[in-house]
Write a protein that holds these residues in place. Structure first.
Motif, short mmCIF file in Angstrom:
data_model
loop_
_atom_site.label_atom_id
_atom_site.label_comp_id
_atom_site.label_asym_id
_atom_site.label_seq_id
_atom_site.Cartn_x
_atom_site.Cartn_y
_atom_site.Cartn_z
N GLY A 1 0.83 -1.19 0.00
CA GLY A 1 0.00 0.00 0.00
C GLY A 1 0.86 1.24 0.00
N GLU A 2 0.45 2.24 0.75
CA GLU A 2 1.21 3.49 0.84
C GLU A 2 1.48 3.80 2.31
OE1 GLU A 2 -0.86 6.57 -1.17
OE2 GLU A 2 -0.74 5.61 -3.14
N PRO A 3 2.50 3.14 2.89
CA PRO A 3 2.81 3.41 4.29
C PRO A 3 3.32 4.82 4.49
CG PRO A 3 4.52 2.05 3.30
CD PRO A 3 3.42 2.18 2.28
N ASP A 4 3.20 5.30 5.71
CA ASP A 4 3.73 6.62 6.08
C ASP A 4 5.26 6.52 6.12
OD1 ASP A 4 4.46 9.01 7.16
OD2 ASP A 4 3.03 8.97 8.82
N GLU A 5 5.91 7.02 5.04
CA GLU A 5 7.35 6.86 4.93
C GLU A 5 8.11 7.58 6.04
OE1 GLU A 5 8.90 4.83 3.16
OE2 GLU A 5 7.26 4.16 1.87
N ALA A 6 7.59 8.71 6.49
CA ALA A 6 8.26 9.42 7.60
C ALA A 6 8.22 8.56 8.86
CB ALA A 6 7.58 10.77 7.84
N ALA A 7 7.06 7.93 9.12
CA ALA A 7 6.95 7.06 10.30
C ALA A 7 7.82 5.82 10.14
CB ALA A 7 5.49 6.66 10.51
N VAL A 8 7.90 5.28 8.91
CA VAL A 8 8.75 4.12 8.66
C VAL A 8 10.22 4.47 8.90
CG1 VAL A 8 9.60 2.55 6.87
CG2 VAL A 8 7.14 2.99 7.08
N ALA A 9 10.64 5.64 8.44
CA ALA A 9 12.03 6.06 8.64
C ALA A 9 12.35 6.21 10.13
CB ALA A 9 12.28 7.37 7.91
#
Length: 658
Positions: A308-316
């Protein structure tokens, strides 16, 4: 003198009435008849004595029958109390029996709470809602006194009894129910105290010892039954808890077995030489999740399922926490991030979006999966190092391919294909120079990176040279710098060239990449990346093919396309603008238009080229592109004119001959 026969007849009549269990009125009638018939003296006294004794016998028989009935009811009550019931049901059975046996108007049972108060749990015969749930504080009423003495207590008229310590709230309940007589019997079983059994009447009543004893026996039976039921309920609860624990344990064991098999399967794939995508697919199926393996720069290496489209800022942010604590971390939207590490080396992260919530065992498999990927990446690195000399020799020969014959070059292409490298596909060439530190670590990393990207690596004149599949040399250079610089702890400069195809282009790209690297050093761009495209007009000079068309397109291509599609002349406006020294008014005079027209046209140019086109460095590139474009157009017109002139002369000569 009394006739003995008459006296005997009277005594016989008393015995007959006694034998017939006649009511008391029959005995009174016998005495009255004897007086009417003139019986007197000793005979009448004897008859009265006999009647009195008969009444005593009847009273004794009544008490005996009452005691027998009470014992029978006590046995029935004991049978009821020993039947399977929960605690509340047992309490209700007890108060119903006591109410019926002792002819109470109301009965209730109060239990001790944690504060020491007596709280009425159940009641029978109450006429208000005040009884059940009412609490009598410690030290007040008959109940607490009976608990202290562990003996039954009673009063014929509770509200008028000054010997009782009255509680206003309890008195209000007694008054609302209209109670007078009240009995309190402690419910005890050995040292265990359950509560107090209450019985009350709405009239003044004096209780006999037999009644008090019967209630005490019922209270003792009820205490035993309640304690037994409580123990039974506690045992049932413990059994239920043990059954649930057993079920959870069995479920966990089954899940652990499944996860162990899944991990063994995944590890087997790694040892069998499966690629990252195959291992990712197996791990995603085992975890019922979509997952993606990313390198330290966040670029995907292998994917299974749709993240899907995960929250990349949160993933980082989660990736930083995961590497800091060396364990998987979950984000607010349920995405898991697990560190992929080998010792202190960061090999990347595993990003997972589970189909269902992860339990403890699943989280453990996630950690094992991340370790499996770490093993696979290390194995690939080891393979790259083992194959390194062969691949390096091939790359060295390709760099010198321009000096070889066509047959030798064809042989090199075949060797590359045997290593899984298609030189006919677009490739870019990078020359990396670590600015300090040991070169050995950078070379090891480059071997692994080239192997992972299906490319080649070698070391040439102290520089690391990479040949990688792709079409964007600038992006490839930035990727190498972004990964290698943090690993080494100091900047890495990268020159890039390409794309190119075939073995013949490799030498050209190498020379161009070296010139770009030298230009970075000359321009004080140490630690940066550059290709001919990135260097603007300087790149045009450094490039072997002098790609004028490409340079013009990169500098003013959007403006040329706009003029061609809409039949405008923004290029002419730009030329006039620069020819007039950047003055819109002077440009308007040259074009014979209003200054506002020039302003609108330049705004359109800004929309097409971006705000930075008027910076000094970009202005120089735009002017150079305009000059090259104008020169190219002049040359093209001259070529067309030169081609058209011979045709015109030939046509004229033909007409003369005719």
């Amino acid at each position: 003198m009394t006739d003995p026969q008459t006296q005997d007849t009277g005594l016989m009549a008393v015995l007959e009435l006694l034998a017939d269990q006649a009511p008391a009125g029959r005995f009174d009638a016998l005495l009255q008849r004897a007086r009417r018939e003139g019986l007197s003296g000793e005979a009448l006294a004897g008859l009265e004595r006999a009647v009195h004794l008969a009444r005593g016998v009847q009273a004794w028989q009544g008490q005996r029958r009452q005691r027998e009935d009470g014992l029978a009811d006590l046995v029935d009550t004991a049978r009821d109390l020993t039947s399977p019931h929960d605690v509340e049901s047992l309490l209700e059975v007890a108060i119903r029996r006591v109410k019926r046996l002792l002819n109470f108007d109301m009965t209730s049972i109060a239990v001790l709470d944690q504060e020491g108060s007596l709280r009425v749990a159940v009641s029978n015969g109450s006429t208000t809602a005040l009884v059940t749930g009412h609490s009598v504080p410690a030290g007040f009423g008959l109940g607490h006194r009976s608990l202290l003495s562990r003996a039954p207590l009673w009063t014929a008229d509770y509200l008028e009894d000054d010997t009782v310590e009255h509680d206003p709230s309890a008195d209000a309940v007694v008054r609302a129910e209209g109670l007078h007589a009240l009995m309190a019997v402690p419910m005890c079983n050995g040292d265990q105290t359950i509560g107090v059994l209450y019985g009350g009447n709405r009239s003044v009543r004096h209780f006999s010892p037999d009644e008090i004893g019967l209630v005490a026996s019922l209270a003792a039976l009820a205490a035993v039954a309640v304690e037994r039921a409580g123990s039974y309920e506690q045992a049932q609860g413990e059994v239920g808890r043990l059954e649930r624990d057993g079920f959870r344990t069995r479920t966990s064991l089954v899940r652990l077995q499944q996860l162990n098999e899944a991990h063994s399967h995944t590890l087997g794939l790694v040892l069998a030489g499966a690629d990252l995508t195959t291992v990712a697919k197996a791990a995603g199926d085992a975890l019922d999740s979509a997952l993606q393996l990313r390198d330290p720069a966040g670029r995907p290496l292998a994917t299974s399922g749709d993240l899907g489209e995960p929250d990349e800022a949160a993933v980082a942010e989660a990736a930083l926490d995961a590497h800091a604590h060396l364990r998987p971390v979950v984000t607010a939207d349920g995405t898991w991030v697990a560190p992929v590490t080998a010792g202190a080396e960061d090999l990347g992260v595993l990003v997972l979006r589970p189909g269902t919530a992860l339990v403890g065992e699943d989280e453990g498999l996630l950690q094992l999966t991340a370790q499996t990927f770490a093993i696979q990446l290390l194995l690939r690195r080891s393979t790259a190092v083992a194959e390194g000399p062969v691949r390096d020799d091939l790359f060295d020969e390709l760099l010198a391919a321009h000096a070889r014959s066509g047959h030798q070059t064809h042989y090199l292409v075949q060797r590359a294909r045997g290593l899984g490298i298609d030189l006919e596909a677009p490739h870019v060439l990078l020359v990396a120079h670590p600015e300090g530190g040991e070169q050995g670590r950078a070379v090891v990393w480059a071997s692994s990176y080239a192997h992972r990207m299906t490319g080649l690596k070698t070391v040439h004149s102290g520089h690391i040279v990479l040949l990688l599949p792709g079409t964007d040399a600038s992006a490839a250079a930035r990727a190498v710098a972004d990964q290698l610089s943090p690993l080494l702890g100091h900047p890495v400069s990268v020159g890039a060239a390409g794309p190119g195809r075939g073995a013949a282009d490799i030498g050209r790209m190498h020379r161009e990449a070296m010139r770009c690297l030298d230009a970075l050093t000359a321009l004080d761009g140490t630690g940066g990346t550059a290709s001919a495209k990135d260097l603007g007009f300087l790149g045009l000079l450094l490039s072997d093919d002098h790609d004028v068309d490409g340079y013009i397109s990169s500098a003013i291509g959007p403006v040329l396309d706009y003029d061609r599609d809409r039949l405008t002349d923004l290029i002419g406006t730009l030329e006039s603008y620069f020819a007039s020294g950047g003055s819109q008014a002077n440009a308007a005079d040259l074009l014979n238009v209003h200054p506002n027209t020039v302003s609108r046209r330049l705004d359109r140019v800004t929309d097409l080229l971006g705000d930075a086109w008027q910076r000094p460095d970009r202005t120089l590139e735009v002017q150079l592109a305009l000059r090259l474009h104008r020169s190219r157009e002049v040359l093209r017109r001259q070529r067309r004119a030169g081609t058209a002139a011979p045709h015109a002369e030939a046509s004229s000569a033909g007409r003369s001959v005719s």
